[in-house]
Design a protein around this motif. Structure first.
Motif, short mmCIF file in Angstrom:
data_model
loop_
_atom_site.label_atom_id
_atom_site.label_comp_id
_atom_site.label_asym_id
_atom_site.label_seq_id
_atom_site.Cartn_x
_atom_site.Cartn_y
_atom_site.Cartn_z
N GLU A 123 0.85 -1.10 -0.05
CA GLU A 123 -0.44 -0.01 -0.15
C GLU A 123 0.89 1.36 -0.20
N SER A 124 1.95 1.14 0.64
CA SER A 124 2.63 2.53 0.32
C SER A 124 3.22 3.11 -0.07
N ARG A 125 3.66 1.93 -1.71
CA ARG A 125 3.81 2.11 -3.49
C ARG A 125 3.21 2.97 -3.45
N LEU A 126 1.82 3.08 -3.31
CA LEU A 126 0.61 2.97 -4.02
C LEU A 126 0.28 4.72 -3.59
N GLY A 127 0.55 5.55 -2.69
CA GLY A 127 0.02 6.40 -1.65
C GLY A 127 -1.18 5.91 -0.39
N LEU A 128 -1.13 4.83 -0.78
CA LEU A 128 -2.05 4.05 0.27
C LEU A 128 -1.02 3.71 1.93
N ALA A 129 -2.35 3.05 2.38
CA ALA A 129 -1.93 2.41 3.83
C ALA A 129 -2.70 1.52 4.39
N PRO A 130 -2.28 -0.14 5.02
CA PRO A 130 -3.16 -0.10 5.35
C PRO A 130 -3.67 -0.58 6.46
N ALA A 131 -4.64 0.37 6.72
CA ALA A 131 -5.52 0.43 7.37
C ALA A 131 -6.37 -0.13 7.49
N VAL A 132 -7.08 -1.01 7.39
CA VAL A 132 -8.22 -1.76 7.46
C VAL A 132 -8.25 -2.96 7.75
N ILE A 133 -6.65 -3.14 6.85
CA ILE A 133 -6.17 -4.46 7.11
C ILE A 133 -5.47 -4.35 8.90
N SER A 134 -5.58 -3.48 9.01
CA SER A 134 -4.57 -3.67 10.62
C SER A 134 -5.42 -3.71 11.09
N LEU A 135 -6.62 -3.96 11.60
CA LEU A 135 -8.40 -4.48 12.16
C LEU A 135 -7.45 -5.56 13.02
N PRO A 136 -7.58 -6.54 11.95
CA PRO A 136 -6.76 -8.65 12.05
C PRO A 136 -5.29 -8.54 12.56
N LEU A 137 -4.69 -7.65 11.24
CA LEU A 137 -3.85 -7.98 11.62
C LEU A 137 -2.49 -7.11 12.37
N MET A 232 -1.73 4.24 -8.45
CA MET A 232 -2.58 3.67 -8.36
C MET A 232 -2.76 3.70 -10.19
N THR A 233 -2.58 4.80 -10.75
CA THR A 233 -2.53 4.95 -12.33
C THR A 233 -1.00 4.53 -12.88
N ALA A 234 0.04 5.12 -11.85
CA ALA A 234 1.15 4.05 -12.43
C ALA A 234 1.16 3.05 -12.46
N PHE A 235 0.69 2.65 -11.49
CA PHE A 235 0.40 0.97 -10.85
C PHE A 235 -0.35 0.46 -12.22
N LEU A 236 -1.00 0.46 -12.80
CA LEU A 236 -2.20 0.40 -14.04
C LEU A 236 -1.24 0.20 -15.11
N GLU A 237 0.01 1.53 -15.08
CA GLU A 237 0.87 1.52 -16.23
C GLU A 237 1.60 1.39 -16.58
N ARG A 238 2.24 0.11 -15.90
CA ARG A 238 3.39 -0.03 -15.42
C ARG A 238 4.33 1.01 -15.52
N ARG A 239 4.55 2.29 -14.99
CA ARG A 239 5.01 3.12 -14.41
C ARG A 239 6.05 3.23 -13.50
N ASP A 240 6.92 3.28 -12.70
CA ASP A 240 6.78 4.30 -11.64
C ASP A 240 6.11 5.59 -11.83
N PRO A 241 5.38 6.30 -10.45
CA PRO A 241 5.44 6.73 -9.28
C PRO A 241 5.72 8.12 -9.36
N ALA A 242 5.37 9.39 -9.59
CA ALA A 242 6.36 10.58 -9.73
C ALA A 242 7.85 10.72 -9.10
N TRP A 243 7.08 9.78 -7.40
CA TRP A 243 7.75 10.58 -6.12
C TRP A 243 9.26 9.05 -6.22
N GLU A 244 8.70 8.13 -6.68
CA GLU A 244 9.63 7.23 -6.35
C GLU A 244 11.51 8.13 -7.04
N LEU A 245 12.29 7.77 -6.19
CA LEU A 245 13.28 8.04 -6.45
C LEU A 245 14.74 7.36 -6.89
#
Length: 245
Positions: A123-137, A232-245
């Protein structure tokens, strides 16, 4: 077209199979709904002693279907349903598990994975976080390992997944590894299983009751953000996201 195959039955064990190869068993609204309905049927069926959750193909679950993710509240309800089901739910994994798929594993009572399995909280690589799955994890996973894999999105294998508490056991042959587990469940009484499960899931259910509303809101906000749209757009387009160093 359904996203769930089965069910099949064998001496009190009902197997539900994730079967949506087009999106690698990703968590779509359809899959979440069908699995919830099937679990309700298992709960109401006195011939079902336990449920095995498995998959077709080389992926157990690829995480959220980015082209049509389920409502976060519906996915939270599914995970809580697995935790609260009065019958044990056992995950059988012979493939890859990503992001939200780890939430399904965390909700299951027992889980076994083979050498072909791999795991990643991406998730962190998509600009997200493992939010709701933290409940059981988080109640079940080593906190130092959770910090590492939440933050880095690194891939790890079944041996590491067992070490950190994400799964119950890593086995060279999953069915051999699960055989004594399923035999043990068949020997237990329905009442004994339900009462014992209540004891070991109490802390996880507390996590849902205390934090679900906040984490659902966080998840929705993250999915709606510009950074997540880029990820998510970068993932679907199979490219690096803008923030990747």
């Amino acid at each position: 077209m359904t996203a769930l195959a089965g069910p099949t039955h064998d001496r009190g064990i009902t197997t539900l199979t994730l079967d949506s190869p087009a999106n690698r068993n990703a968590l779509s609204a359809a899959l979440v709904g069908e699995l919830s309905t099937a679990l309700d049927a298992c709960a109401a069926d006195d011939t079902v002693r336990a449920v095995v959750l498995t998959h077709t193909g080389n992926t157990f679950c690829a995480g959220a279907d980015l082209t049509g993710p389920p409502d976060p509240a519906a996915f939270v309800a599914l995970m809580r349903q697995i935790v609260a089901l009065p019958k044990p739910v056992v995950a059988r994994v012979t493939g890859h598990v990503r992001a939200g798929g780890l939430g399904l594993l965390g909700a299951c009572d027992i889980s076994a994975a083979g050498p072909e399995a791999s795991f990643a909280l991406t998730e962190s690589r998509l600009g997200l976080a493992p939010a709701v799955i933290s409940l059981p994890l988080l109640p079940r996973t080593d906190p130092r390992a959770a910090a590492r894999y939440y933050l880095t999105g690194e891939r790890f294998d079944a041996t590491e997944a067992a070490r950190i508490g994400l799964i119950t056991l890593a086995a060279g042959e999953v069915d051999k590894g699960l055989a004594p587990v399923l035999d043990g469940l068949r020997k237990a009484s329905p009442q004994g299983l339900a009462a014992s499960k209540e004891l070991v899931t109490a802390t996880v259910l507390e996590s849902f009751d205390q934090h679900a509303e906040d984490l659902i809101a966080r998840s929705a906000a993250l999915f709606a953000s510009a950074e997540a749209r880029e990820g998510m757009t970068a993932f679907l387009e199979r490219r690096d996201p803008a923030w990747e160093l």
